[in-house]
Design a protein around this motif. Sequence first.
Motif: not given
Length: 369
Positions: A230-244
Motif C-alpha cells: 500500500r505505501y511505497t517510497k515513490d508515492k509518499e507525496s500522494i499517500t501521505k504515509f512513509r514507505d511501509e
Amino acid sequence: MSKKRISKEKSIRHAKTTTEVIISLVLLGTCGFFAKSAFTDVTKVEQSSFYDNKDIASTDTTATTPPDPNQIIYETRLVESKSKFYGDLILINRDHEYFSSHNEDLVSIYKMNLENNCTCFTTVDETYSILKQVYVPMVNMIQDFYDQTNNDTLNIIGSYRTNDFQRQLYENDLENTGKDDSDRVAPPGCSEHESGLAFDFSETVNNDYDGTGDFKIINDNCYKYGFIVRYTKDKESITKFRDEPWHFRYVGIPHAYYMHSKNLCLEEYIDLIREHPYDGEHLEFSYDTSEYEVYFVPSDDGAENTSVPVPNGVRYDISGNNVDGFIVTVYKGQKPLVDEVPTKSFEEAPELTSASEEEEAQEIYEENE
C-alpha cells in the motif's frame, strides 16, 4: 305499300348502318391509339438515377439478425447509496475516513490456522483477526512463498483494529515523538486496519520485515493474490504515509494486477476509474487468461438507493470507493458466483491448498455447497 316508299326506308336503314359502322371504327381506332400510347410511355420510363447511383440493399422484413454472443446486456440494480463506504476498493487515508458498520465479517487468524493445520506462518495471538474474504488469498500467498523458500519465519503483527485501539496507537506515538501529528501511525478513522482489509508482516528472526531477501518474492508477486504494497517510497507525496514494505492491502486480483502493471497507488487508481463512467469508455484489460471491464457509477447521495447498471448473466462485483460512488468490475466470460459463496462459514472449510489465484480459492467454498 308503294315500291317507292320501300326503297326510301331501305335507303334510310342502309345509311344508319353505315353511320354505326363508321362510329364503331372511329371508337375502336381511338382506343387502339390510346392503348398504344400508354404501352409506349410505360416502356420508355427509365430507372431512377438515384437507384442506379446508390448501393441500396433491399430489405427482407422476414430476415432476423442473430444476436452477438459476446455482447453484454446491462440491467439496473438498486444499491443503498450509503454502501459507497464499503467494499474491497474503498479508499482510506487522511482525507477519507473509514466509517465502520460495526458488523465486519471477521475471523481469527490464529484459530483459522489451527483449524486448517496451517503452520507456514504465525500471528501474535488469537485476537488478531481479518475479514473472512481476505484470509484465504493471504494464506495462499504465504503458503506458496513457503513452498518456494521453506521459510516459516513470517509473523503477522498487525491486522484488524478497532477505532479505539487505533486512537491509542496514534496518541502513544505523539507522546513518544512530541509531534503534533504522526507520519508513522494513522489517525483514528484513517487506518486501513480498521476495515479488516490490511495486515502487517514481521518475521521471527530479526523482528523486522523490509521486503528484501526471501521476502522480495512476496512483495513482487502479491498482486497475483489480490494484494498491493500500500505505501511505497515513490508515492509518499500522494499517500501521505512513509514507505511501509510490510503493509499489505487487499483489493482483488484484477485491480492489484492493474495497479502493479501501471505502478499506481490506490489514490491514483481510484481517480483513474472515475474517468471511466458507465456511460463512457470503460476500463478494459486482461490478465493471464481472464478479461476484465471496470467502470464508475456516481452515488445518488440525495436518495436512499442508487441505480447501478450491471451485466446480466455475467460475474461482476460492486464496491464503493468511500468517496463519491461505486466501482463495478465485470469478469468477462465468467458466470455469476452463487450469492452464498462470499459469506460461506469456515467451520467446515477443507484444508487450504497452495492455489495462487483467487478463483482457485473460490472453488474451495463451492465444493462445500
